[in-house]
Design a protein around this motif. Structure first.
Motif, PDB file in Angstrom:
ATOM      1  N   ARG A   1       0.715  -1.200   0.129  1.00 39.09           N
ATOM      2  CA  ARG A   1      -0.071   0.137  -0.044  1.00 39.09           C
ATOM      3  C   ARG A   1       0.836   1.336  -0.278  1.00 39.09           C
ATOM      4  NH1 ARG A   1      -1.863   0.968   6.287  1.00 39.09           N
ATOM      5  NH2 ARG A   1       0.113   0.322   7.191  1.00 39.09           N
ATOM      6  N   GLY A   2       0.293   2.399  -0.612  1.00 34.27           N
ATOM      7  CA  GLY A   2       1.099   3.653  -0.738  1.00 34.27           C
ATOM      8  C   GLY A   2       1.458   4.079   0.766  1.00 34.27           C
TER       9      GLY A   2
ATOM     10  N   SER B   1      -4.379  11.211   0.520  1.00 32.05           N
ATOM     11  CA  SER B   1      -5.027  10.553   1.805  1.00 32.05           C
ATOM     12  C   SER B   1      -6.163   9.484   1.443  1.00 32.05           C
ATOM     13  CB  SER B   1      -5.631  11.754   2.559  1.00 32.05           C
ATOM     14  OG  SER B   1      -4.610  12.472   3.000  1.00 32.05           O
ATOM     15  N   ASP B   2      -6.701   9.889   0.198  1.00 30.74           N
ATOM     16  CA  ASP B   2      -7.903   8.862  -0.289  1.00 30.74           C
ATOM     17  C   ASP B   2      -7.397   7.875  -0.821  1.00 30.74           C
ATOM     18  OD1 ASP B   2      -9.597  11.141   0.278  1.00 30.74           O
ATOM     19  OD2 ASP B   2      -9.935  11.798  -1.673  1.00 30.74           O
ATOM     20  N   TYR B   3      -6.140   7.639  -1.320  1.00 34.11           N
ATOM     21  CA  TYR B   3      -5.719   6.224  -2.042  1.00 34.11           C
ATOM     22  C   TYR B   3      -4.548   5.820  -1.379  1.00 34.11           C
ATOM     23  CZ  TYR B   3      -3.692   9.989  -4.757  1.00 34.11           C
ATOM     24  OH  TYR B   3      -3.057  11.154  -5.031  1.00 34.11           O
ATOM     25  N   ALA B   4      -3.959   6.439  -0.080  1.00 33.06           N
ATOM     26  CA  ALA B   4      -2.788   5.787   0.506  1.00 33.06           C
ATOM     27  C   ALA B   4      -2.836   4.364   1.118  1.00 33.06           C
ATOM     28  CB  ALA B   4      -2.373   6.719   1.837  1.00 33.06           C
ATOM     29  N   ASP B   5      -4.130   3.970   1.233  1.00 34.86           N
ATOM     30  CA  ASP B   5      -4.487   2.590   1.600  1.00 34.86           C
ATOM     31  C   ASP B   5      -4.373   1.555   0.446  1.00 34.86           C
ATOM     32  OD1 ASP B   5      -4.357   2.090   4.636  1.00 34.86           O
ATOM     33  OD2 ASP B   5      -6.306   2.804   4.698  1.00 34.86           O
ATOM     34  N   ARG B   6      -4.462   1.964  -0.567  1.00 36.04           N
ATOM     35  CA  ARG B   6      -4.407   1.101  -1.725  1.00 36.04           C
ATOM     36  C   ARG B   6      -3.273   0.675  -2.343  1.00 36.04           C
ATOM     37  NH1 ARG B   6      -8.170   4.082  -6.061  1.00 36.04           N
ATOM     38  NH2 ARG B   6      -7.579   2.275  -7.305  1.00 36.04           N
ATOM     39  N   SER B   7      -3.055  -0.535  -2.966  1.00 37.42           N
ATOM     40  CA  SER B   7      -1.800  -1.061  -3.639  1.00 37.42           C
ATOM     41  C   SER B   7      -1.164   0.073  -4.584  1.00 37.42           C
ATOM     42  CB  SER B   7      -1.749  -2.298  -4.042  1.00 37.42           C
ATOM     43  OG  SER B   7      -2.475  -3.235  -3.327  1.00 37.42           O
TER      44      SER B   7
END
Lengths: 294, 301
Positions: free
Chosen positions: A95-96, A136-142
């Motif tokens: 994740r990011g 912040s919106d996509y830091a949890d995605r691969s």
């Protein structure tokens, strides 16, 4: 713009040879603390090499270079680096957030010690810097699943997270679409002022960044010139650098236009700005689809 | 140590007429306890090393190390030694050899690298066949070396495996984060002063040791059951580094135990059970990932 006139990067009569071939020679330049500097020029003139010398990854053949008052490679913790564009493999399942975290602790040996207070502070710093770049919106995605612009924002966050003094960016706008080029340029300018970082950026299209530049280093086949945009981008300088007649015109609304600039054969056949004239928006700083002001 | 029962692969596991009657009976057999302990030790190391291997896209190198282990073990048997030093020596030597090949990012360099590795692999297998042939009456041993001899693990082998695993985990604990950095982003890692090339070679040696350990249990050809399947499944299930490592270990240990216990009750080769368990976990991971992906897309719409 600059608060202290301290020189953080200095090249004196520097020369680099790779495989017996001189990349550039007689290069002298100074970059001061807090400046936004661009290294411009056609492909293959050694723009990336200049950054690698400053990072201590490539040695000089002769001449001298000092970074933060020491030989290159001495202050690795105080330098952020974004190498030339590589996109992550789509199947990279990291994740990011973890990518950004590596900027903080990736160079630390040993197991992460469970010291709560430190950990919380680091966590906050990572969250802050991810928010600063608007990821912040996509830091949890691969990371492999994200778009080029999104990956680039996270990599900028990774380079910034350990609060570097200098940020070296190698073609950070390459392979981004036009709105993203504008947004990332504006972001880099924004973070450099917020974090007080000196930015040195390699580019071969000056358009998206010219409004923010304090200093231009133009490398051509005929040598290199360093100064402000108006000092460097002149008919005489460019003609000498490219060893071919080039005219720099000023339009009625104050923009610079370079006519007759020979583009080196580009590897990027998908690039969009090719043509006889390259527009240099020098006079009126205007923002290109700023995606960061929130 | 000298009388490692190489030929125990197809040793008929003791059948209980009522297999469910007592799990305690299973634990009363020394060889079962040994197998469970050894399996756990090996699963932990291979799950962690495998997680990095999958991340680094070095499964081909891992496979080569496993194949090179085969002539190593066969050669050791030919010399009258235990297979353990044979696997260890061959795998580590091959790891160092692969580490000596300069790693380039260009297509041509990659092609050269895989061609060299492929060549080593074929030659290693050929040597293994020769050693087996020189060592007469070794036919069952071939199967053991290629497909595993889980049920013939001795107590001294367990100790050897434990010591090697402890040492590797210590090294991995020290290198962990820089190795992750170098694996994901070599250029930035070296700009930050990390010795990326040394890390690459150190990882290959760790991989060699892990492969040697797994080979003792699954045989040379089924090492991926513990080295790839748990790690690949874990990476599909989570993109958090620490969680992924823990999950990989949990899957590997679970797969090992279920394979071993299945082989105890139903006397078919343990490698089959172990690999099947890994296979179905991986399949499940893909399905879960797909399902999540669809749900995620619906959310963002």
């Amino acid at each position: 713009m600059r608060s202290i006139d301290e020189v953080v990067i200095e090249f004196r009569d520097a020369c680099v040879q790779l495989g017996g071939h001189t990349i550039w020679s007689g290069l002298s330049l100074e970059i001061k603390r807090g400046e936004f500097a661009a290294i411009l020029g056609p492909n293959g003139v050694g723009k990336s090499t200049l950054i690698k010398v400053a990072l201590g990854m490539t040695g000089l053949h002769f001449g001298e270079v000092r970074v933060l008052g020491a030989a290159p490679g001495r202050h690795q913790g105080e330098i952020g680096y974004l190498p030339q564009r590589r996109s992550f493999d789509p199947s990279l399942h990291i994740r990011g957030f973890d990518i950004v975290r590596l900027g903080l602790d990736g160079a630390r040996w040993g197991l992460p010690l469970p010291m709560r207070r430190n950990r919380a502070r680091e966590q906050r710093r990572i969250d802050d810097v991810i928010e600063l770049v608007g990821a912040s919106d996509y830091a949890d995605r691969s990371i492999g699943q994200l778009s080029g612009g999104e990956q680039q924002r996270l990599l900028i966050a990774q380079a910034l997270v350990q609060r570097p003094e200098i940020l070296f960016l190698d073609e950070p706008l390459d392979s981004l679409d036009l709105p993203n080029q504008g947004a990332i340029s504006s972001l880099i300018h924004h973070v450099s002022t917020v974090e007080g970082v000196t930015v040195v950026m390699v580019a071969h299209d000056v358009n998206p960044i010219l409004a923010y530049l304090d200093r231009v280093i133009y490398i051509g086949p005929g040598g290199a010139v360093s100064g402000t945009a108006h000092e460097v981008i002149t008919t005489e300088n460019l003609s000498r650098l490219f060893k071919t007649p080039i005219e720099v015109l000023t339009t009625s609304d104050g923009r610079l236009v370079v006519v007759g600039q020979p583009e080196a054969p580009a590897h990027h056949s998908d690039r969009h700005e090719h043509g006889a004239a390259t527009m240099l928006h020098a006079e009126h700083p205007h923002h290109h689809g700023d995606g960061t002001s929130h | 140590m000298t009388s490692v029962p190489l030929l125990h692969l197809l040793v008929v596991a003791p059948h209980s007429s009522a297999p469910w009657s007592s799990f305690a009976t299973l634990l009363s057999y020394r060889f079962m306890v040994n197998a469970l302990v050894a399996g756990t030790i090996v699963a932990i190391l291979s799950a962690i090393v495998g997680w990095y291997m999958v991340l680094r896209r070095q499964t081909f190198a891992g496979h080569t190390l496993a194949v090179v282990g085969f002539p190593g073990a066969a050669g050791a048997a030919l010399l009258g030694l235990s297979v353990t030093p044979g696997y260890l020596f061959a795998c580590v030597a091959a790891a160092l050899a692969i580490g000596a090949i300069p790693r380039t990012r260009t297509g041509a360099g990659r092609a050269t690298e895989s061609a060299i590795i492929g060549t080593i692999q074929a030659f290693a297998l050929a040597c293994g066949v020769l050693f087996i042939n020189l060592y007469h009456g070794f036919l069952d041993g071939v199967t053991a070396l290629l497909f595993g001899s889980f049920l013939g693990i001795t107590s001294s082998q367990v100790i050897t495996l434990g010591v090697i695993t402890a040492a590797c985990l210590l090294v991995l604990g020290t290198l962990g984060r820089p190795l992750l950095f170098a694996s994901i982003d070599g250029d930035v890692a070296s700009a930050r002063g990390l010795p990326v090339r040394v890390l690459n070679i150190a990882f290959l040696v760790l991989l060699g040791l892990a492969v040697a350990e797994v080979s003792e249990i699954t045989g040379s050809l089924l090492v991926f059951a513990l080295l790839v399947m748990p790690a690949a499944a874990a990476q599909r299930l989570t993109n958090r580094a620490a969680t992924g490592l823990a999950l990989s270990v949990a899957i590997a240990v679970g797969v090992t135990w279920s394979g071993l216990i299945a082989a105890y009750y139903l006397a078919y080769p343990v490698g089959f059970y172990l690999t099947s368990a890994g296979f179905f976990v991986y399949l499940a991971a893909i399905l879960i990932e797909r399902k999540r992906g669809r749900a995620g897309r619906r959310d963002t719409r």
